[in-house]
Design a protein around this motif. Sequence first.
Motif, mmCIF file in Angstrom:
data_model
loop_
_atom_site.group_PDB
_atom_site.id
_atom_site.type_symbol
_atom_site.label_atom_id
_atom_site.label_comp_id
_atom_site.label_asym_id
_atom_site.label_seq_id
_atom_site.Cartn_x
_atom_site.Cartn_y
_atom_site.Cartn_z
ATOM 1 N N LYS A 1 0.828 -1.346 -0.116
ATOM 2 C CA LYS A 1 0.065 -0.164 -0.214
ATOM 3 C C LYS A 1 0.880 1.280 -0.036
ATOM 4 N N LYS A 2 2.007 1.115 -0.252
ATOM 5 C CA LYS A 2 3.127 2.367 -0.180
ATOM 6 C C LYS A 2 2.926 3.041 1.272
ATOM 7 N N LEU A 3 2.700 2.457 2.292
ATOM 8 C CA LEU A 3 2.776 3.220 3.580
ATOM 9 C C LEU A 3 3.961 3.216 4.089
ATOM 10 N N ILE A 4 4.825 1.907 3.874
ATOM 11 C CA ILE A 4 6.213 1.943 4.613
ATOM 12 C C ILE A 4 7.215 1.080 3.508
ATOM 13 N N ARG A 5 8.560 1.261 3.972
ATOM 14 C CA ARG A 5 9.371 0.693 3.168
ATOM 15 C C ARG A 5 10.557 0.156 4.202
ATOM 16 N N LYS A 6 10.595 -1.258 3.674
ATOM 17 C CA LYS A 6 11.284 -1.836 4.862
ATOM 18 C C LYS A 6 12.477 -2.584 4.512
ATOM 19 N N THR A 7 13.650 -2.564 5.274
ATOM 20 C CA THR A 7 14.662 -3.194 5.040
ATOM 21 C C THR A 7 14.989 -4.344 6.235
ATOM 22 N N ARG A 8 15.955 -5.038 6.429
ATOM 23 C CA ARG A 8 16.293 -5.884 7.350
ATOM 24 C C ARG A 8 16.379 -5.418 8.768
ATOM 25 N N SER A 9 16.836 -4.208 8.625
ATOM 26 C CA SER A 9 16.765 -3.528 10.134
ATOM 27 C C SER A 9 16.013 -2.201 10.359
ATOM 28 N N SER A 10 15.596 -1.815 9.427
ATOM 29 C CA SER A 10 15.048 -0.523 9.402
ATOM 30 C C SER A 10 13.671 -0.430 8.852
ATOM 31 N N ILE A 11 13.025 0.709 9.038
ATOM 32 C CA ILE A 11 11.542 0.916 8.391
ATOM 33 C C ILE A 11 11.754 2.390 8.119
ATOM 34 N N LYS A 12 11.049 2.548 6.693
ATOM 35 C CA LYS A 12 10.840 4.001 6.523
ATOM 36 C C LYS A 12 9.341 4.021 6.429
#
Lengths: 256, 256
Positions: free
Chosen positions: A220-231
């Motif tokens: 839903k393009k609310l967040i972007r996620k990597t292994r150890s962070s959240i945008k």
Amino acid sequence: MEDRSRNGLPGPLGAEGGCISIGEVLGLYGELGAESLEALTNVRQKPVELKRNQKVFSLCEGRADIFVVKEGWASLSHATSTRGQDICNVFMPGDIIGMRESFFESHDIVILSLTHCKLEKVSVDDLHALFKTNDEIRKAITSYVMVNDNITIERLRSCTHHRSEERVAHFLLEVYARFNFKGLLNSNVFSFPVTQDIVGELLGMTSVHVSRCMTALEQKKLIRKTRSSIKLLQPEEMARNTGFDRDFIYGHICLG
Amino acid sequence: MEDRSRNGLPGPLGAEGGCISIGEVLGLYGELGAESLEALTNVRQKPVELKRNQKVFSLCEGRADIFVVKEGWASLSHATSTRGQDICNVFMPGDIIGMRESFFESHDIVILSLTHCKLEKVSVDDLHALFKTNDEIRKAITSYVMVNDNITIERLRSCTHHRSEERVAHFLLEVYARFNFKGLLNSNVFSFPVTQDIVGELLGMTSVHVSRCMTALEQKKLIRKTRSSIKLLQPEEMARNTGFDRDFIYGHICLG
């Protein structure tokens, strides 16, 4: 991976972690003059470093130990004979583990480091002595406890009134607000080395379900996620969807 | 039905309801000497009577009103623009509605009477003035807030770690412990005029599901239920099953 979560992100934890002190933290919750800050500097303290996945049992003569988190993340459980070690909170840099528990007898706690952690163990006796004699410190500590209880109250509301996806979104907003309040962020990206297992335990969901919700929020393009962070891409919309209210948690406290 | 819930049960509410005062209630949470009790008597108060299902909005200049519950049950929601009026707690005789909210700006509350209620509206200004000047009263109020936050913390743990049946059982034990702590019980029977709808909202379940869990607990001979009361047949076994820990909530508090 620990290095990444400490140093890989713009600014906050690695850069500021070194100077987080009990005085700085409490100063966020109540005005502390030079004298109070000085008094807090004189409280006995001891640095404690934990590797990832280490457990610390704090069963100090009926009063839990107090730890300021300088770097890393840790979880807290209450140790009792009648239940398992259910994780009931997670702590990030700028949090104080065991502050509210130190006011109760038989609130033994178990701390589990979720990442490499630098903590400062603070003398409960010294801090409680200041609580009794220093008005500013007493107010800041009381405010610390009440504000952090607001987080629990909000999380309970979210967990009982929301579907899983909003619950996860609400929790990410909570973490974001906690970082922001501490001045540890200058963007919408934050370090989030908490496993889906633990998020699930905090929110009453399976880790598989947490994973699905994260994916849905990404789609839903609310967040972007990597292994150890959240945008957070659209924190305002997420707040609307979940009723998350920063002011409810950090709104001005009136202890006179 | 209201009369029944007030007078039909052995002893507690009807009999003692008349004498529940702010001083009596706070006295449970911290020692109050004659002088403090006297000071509390002089706090401006006004009796308020609510019929069942009445709503009171408390939006008093940024500070919520404070109400001592003398008889009956009421629920509390936080009134915000971004969310509905999600019920986040229920109050019974001997509780104080709005105590913790009075310390925050913009914690507006909505009170809904679940039964006929007799409340005592207490002047926030007067009580906060005493909070600032009277050590005993300050400690008792702080302890009131922290102990009642323990209830929320326990409920969050239960809601996130238990299956529905244990969640309902845990909540009944919570209510039982709250009655007991106030000295309002002399048996295992307590008044419980809270609808399954509201229990569901507090615990994050549908009312149909709450109903099924209640029936399951009855079939296991753990509780006996009438229209407006609950009898706990095996509170110890229920506590073991749910990890409910009375001492965690009411264990001694050390405010020095």
